[in-house]
Design a protein around this motif. Structure first.
Motif, PDB file in Angstrom:
ATOM      1  N   GLU A 134     -12.226  -9.143 -30.942  1.00 50.20           N
ATOM      2  CA  GLU A 134     -11.131  -8.718 -30.063  1.00 50.20           C
ATOM      3  C   GLU A 134      -9.825  -8.483 -30.817  1.00 50.20           C
ATOM      4  N   ASP A 135      -9.881  -8.634 -32.150  1.00 49.56           N
ATOM      5  CA  ASP A 135      -8.686  -8.458 -32.976  1.00 49.56           C
ATOM      6  C   ASP A 135      -7.536  -9.341 -32.488  1.00 49.56           C
ATOM      7  N   PHE A 136      -7.891 -10.587 -32.155  1.00 54.75           N
ATOM      8  CA  PHE A 136      -6.904 -11.579 -31.722  1.00 54.75           C
ATOM      9  C   PHE A 136      -6.616 -12.504 -32.896  1.00 54.75           C
ATOM     10  N   ARG A 137      -5.371 -12.615 -33.265  1.00 55.47           N
ATOM     11  CA  ARG A 137      -5.011 -13.453 -34.407  1.00 55.47           C
ATOM     12  C   ARG A 137      -5.247 -14.918 -34.058  1.00 55.47           C
ATOM     13  N   LEU A 138      -6.113 -15.569 -34.820  1.00 52.61           N
ATOM     14  CA  LEU A 138      -6.514 -16.937 -34.491  1.00 52.61           C
ATOM     15  C   LEU A 138      -6.522 -17.813 -35.731  1.00 52.61           C
ATOM     16  N   PHE A 139      -5.875 -18.959 -35.623  1.00 54.06           N
ATOM     17  CA  PHE A 139      -5.983 -20.008 -36.639  1.00 54.06           C
ATOM     18  C   PHE A 139      -7.028 -20.994 -36.103  1.00 54.06           C
ATOM     19  N   ALA A 140      -8.185 -21.016 -36.720  1.00 52.86           N
ATOM     20  CA  ALA A 140      -9.293 -21.827 -36.204  1.00 52.86           C
ATOM     21  C   ALA A 140      -9.538 -23.030 -37.106  1.00 52.86           C
ATOM     22  N   ILE A 141      -9.747 -24.177 -36.478  1.00 55.45           N
ATOM     23  CA  ILE A 141      -9.980 -25.434 -37.202  1.00 55.45           C
ATOM     24  C   ILE A 141     -11.318 -26.026 -36.770  1.00 55.45           C
ATOM     25  N   ASP A 142     -12.160 -26.292 -37.734  1.00 53.51           N
ATOM     26  CA  ASP A 142     -13.399 -27.036 -37.487  1.00 53.51           C
ATOM     27  C   ASP A 142     -13.032 -28.513 -37.625  1.00 53.51           C
ATOM     28  N   SER A 143     -12.978 -29.217 -36.514  1.00 51.46           N
ATOM     29  CA  SER A 143     -12.536 -30.617 -36.539  1.00 51.46           C
ATOM     30  C   SER A 143     -13.503 -31.526 -37.284  1.00 51.46           C
ATOM     31  N   LYS A 144     -14.755 -31.065 -37.444  1.00 50.82           N
ATOM     32  CA  LYS A 144     -15.839 -31.836 -38.061  1.00 50.82           C
ATOM     33  C   LYS A 144     -16.169 -33.110 -37.289  1.00 50.82           C
ATOM     34  N   ILE A 145     -15.765 -33.126 -36.017  1.00 51.07           N
ATOM     35  CA  ILE A 145     -16.006 -34.323 -35.196  1.00 51.07           C
ATOM     36  C   ILE A 145     -15.916 -33.897 -33.733  1.00 51.07           C
ATOM     37  N   GLY A 146     -15.658 -34.796 -32.833  1.00 47.60           N
ATOM     38  CA  GLY A 146     -15.485 -34.505 -31.409  1.00 47.60           C
ATOM     39  C   GLY A 146     -14.876 -35.718 -30.746  1.00 47.60           C
ATOM     40  N   SER A 147     -14.885 -35.744 -29.418  1.00 49.59           N
ATOM     41  CA  SER A 147     -14.425 -36.899 -28.654  1.00 49.59           C
ATOM     42  C   SER A 147     -12.956 -37.206 -28.935  1.00 49.59           C
ATOM     43  N   TYR A 148     -12.610 -38.489 -29.005  1.00 47.09           N
ATOM     44  CA  TYR A 148     -11.217 -38.895 -29.159  1.00 47.09           C
ATOM     45  C   TYR A 148     -10.533 -38.270 -30.382  1.00 47.09           C
ATOM     46  N   PRO A 149     -11.162 -38.260 -31.579  1.00 47.34           N
ATOM     47  CA  PRO A 149     -10.465 -37.669 -32.726  1.00 47.34           C
ATOM     48  C   PRO A 149     -10.106 -36.200 -32.528  1.00 47.34           C
ATOM     49  N   LEU A 150     -10.956 -35.459 -31.827  1.00 45.69           N
ATOM     50  CA  LEU A 150     -10.642 -34.061 -31.563  1.00 45.69           C
ATOM     51  C   LEU A 150      -9.420 -33.948 -30.661  1.00 45.69           C
ATOM     52  N   SER A 151      -9.351 -34.784 -29.636  1.00 45.96           N
ATOM     53  CA  SER A 151      -8.174 -34.766 -28.762  1.00 45.96           C
ATOM     54  C   SER A 151      -6.919 -35.163 -29.541  1.00 45.96           C
ATOM     55  N   PHE A 152      -7.067 -36.097 -30.487  1.00 44.98           N
ATOM     56  CA  PHE A 152      -5.935 -36.521 -31.317  1.00 44.98           C
ATOM     57  C   PHE A 152      -5.405 -35.334 -32.126  1.00 44.98           C
ATOM     58  N   LEU A 153      -6.301 -34.560 -32.736  1.00 45.45           N
ATOM     59  CA  LEU A 153      -5.885 -33.421 -33.554  1.00 45.45           C
ATOM     60  C   LEU A 153      -5.137 -32.384 -32.716  1.00 45.45           C
ATOM     61  N   ILE A 154      -5.618 -32.158 -31.497  1.00 39.49           N
ATOM     62  CA  ILE A 154      -4.942 -31.195 -30.615  1.00 39.49           C
ATOM     63  C   ILE A 154      -3.532 -31.682 -30.266  1.00 39.49           C
ATOM     64  N   LYS A 155      -3.436 -32.945 -29.897  1.00 35.88           N
ATOM     65  CA  LYS A 155      -2.125 -33.502 -29.531  1.00 35.88           C
ATOM     66  C   LYS A 155      -1.172 -33.492 -30.726  1.00 35.88           C
ATOM     67  N   LYS A 156      -1.693 -33.804 -31.906  1.00 36.19           N
ATOM     68  CA  LYS A 156      -0.865 -33.789 -33.113  1.00 36.19           C
ATOM     69  C   LYS A 156      -0.399 -32.371 -33.418  1.00 36.19           C
ATOM     70  N   GLY A 157      -1.295 -31.406 -33.261  1.00 37.00           N
ATOM     71  CA  GLY A 157      -0.927 -30.015 -33.515  1.00 37.00           C
ATOM     72  C   GLY A 157       0.171 -29.540 -32.583  1.00 37.00           C
ATOM     73  N   ILE A 158       0.047 -29.856 -31.308  1.00 37.37           N
ATOM     74  CA  ILE A 158       1.076 -29.463 -30.333  1.00 37.37           C
ATOM     75  C   ILE A 158       2.407 -30.118 -30.680  1.00 37.37           C
ATOM     76  N   GLU A 159       2.345 -31.373 -31.070  1.00 39.67           N
ATOM     77  CA  GLU A 159       3.568 -32.099 -31.473  1.00 39.67           C
ATOM     78  C   GLU A 159       4.236 -31.431 -32.661  1.00 39.67           C
ATOM     79  N   LEU A 160       3.452 -31.028 -33.655  1.00 35.18           N
ATOM     80  CA  LEU A 160       4.009 -30.380 -34.852  1.00 35.18           C
ATOM     81  C   LEU A 160       4.652 -29.038 -34.507  1.00 35.18           C
TER      82      LEU A 160
END
Length: 282
Positions: free
Chosen positions: A109-135
């Motif tokens: 779709e030619d949409f500019r995307l910064f993609a991250i493979d969290s290499k995990i799931g569950s709580y740590p994945l939610s942590f990474l999202i919250k940290k990213g939004i904070e940054l």
């Protein structure tokens, strides 16, 4: 210069509350759970609790399935009209092809995307999202946000203790002989999600020893790192989760705790009754 409009994208393996998702306008693509070849959109057609209740009461085959690439194509077609770019954080690419589908769809779709493979799931994945939004809210640019979140991945912990080996046997993770021996001697494997994949780290004989083992890993990290919060995860085993939460509160005062239902992409392998601990070192 106007501030860039950023879309946040993830999937249902991120243990995010509905309130947080709505507050931060996060786009969540559901994985599918499959019960006897019938597909359900996770959190939309069936909750994690309902899935585990059916796994306990029904015979048959229980699986998980990644989203269709068309789900991402339709999303990114819409997002490119509203946002400058997106930041997507997905479950481990070793456990599901969701990350790969997300990246492929964004390219289509030619949409500019910064993609991250969290290499995990569950709580740590939610942590990474919250940290990213904070940054981002602090004014950090997208490239630096991705760099910091990728560095954080090695500091994530997710340990799981299946209540029995039935599902691990069905999914081919353990042999029939191993299952019989484990049942005879009441042996419980302790699994860790490391570098994106599940690894058997140890075997113990009782729930009590399993809790001690998990706590010992937390203590090891606390010797050199900071842990502010610990998540107790469970596959529809709230009584045991409450016991573990009490243990953590008594033995690690000052650390916040949260109880979460185990994501089904893990639960289809570990089975009903699984318990575990998760945290991120800061």
């Amino acid at each position: 210069m106007s501030k860039a409009k950023i879309a946040w994208i993830t999937d249902t393996t991120a243990s995010l509350s509905k309130e947080f998702i709505e507050k931060h306008h996060i786009y969540v693509i559901p994985l599918h759970v499959v019960i006897n070849d019938e597909f359900y959109k996770e959190t939309i057609d069936i909750t994690e609790q309902e899935f585990y209740e059916r796994m306990k009461s029904e015979e048959g085959k229980f699986q998980s399935s990644q989203p269709s690439i068309n789900d991402f194509v339709e999303l990114y077609k819409k997002l490119k009209e509203e946002y400058d770019f997106g930041i997507a954080i997905h479950a481990s690419s070793t456990l599901t092809g969701t990350y790969q589908s997300s990246v492929m769809a964004a390219n289509m779709e030619d949409f500019r995307l910064f993609a991250i493979d969290s290499k995990i799931g569950s709580y740590p994945l939610s942590f990474l999202i919250k940290k990213g939004i904070e940054l981002v809210e602090q004014g950090v640019d997208a490239e630096e946000v991705v760099e910091q979140l990728n560095a954080l991945r090695s500091n994530t912990r997710l340990y799981l203790v299946p209540s029995n080996l039935d599902q691990l046997h069905k999914s081919g993770r353990v042999s029939g002989g191993q299952k019989v021996l484990a049942s005879l001697f009441n042996i419980k494997p302790i699994l860790a999600i490391e570098d994106g994949a599940a690894q058997i780290k140890d075997k113990v004989r009782t729930d009590k020893k399993a809790i001690f083992w998990l706590a010992s890993k937390l203590r090891e990290d606390l010797e050199t790192k900071t842990v502010k919060k610990v998540a107790i995860v469970h596959a529809n085993n709230p009584k045991k989760a409450a016991e573990i939460e009490n243990y953590i509160n008594e033995n690690f005062p000052g650390i916040e705790t949260e109880v979460l239902m185990l994501i089904t992409v893990a639960g289809v392998h570990t089975g009903v009754g699984t318990i575990g601990l998760s945290w991120v070192c800061e």
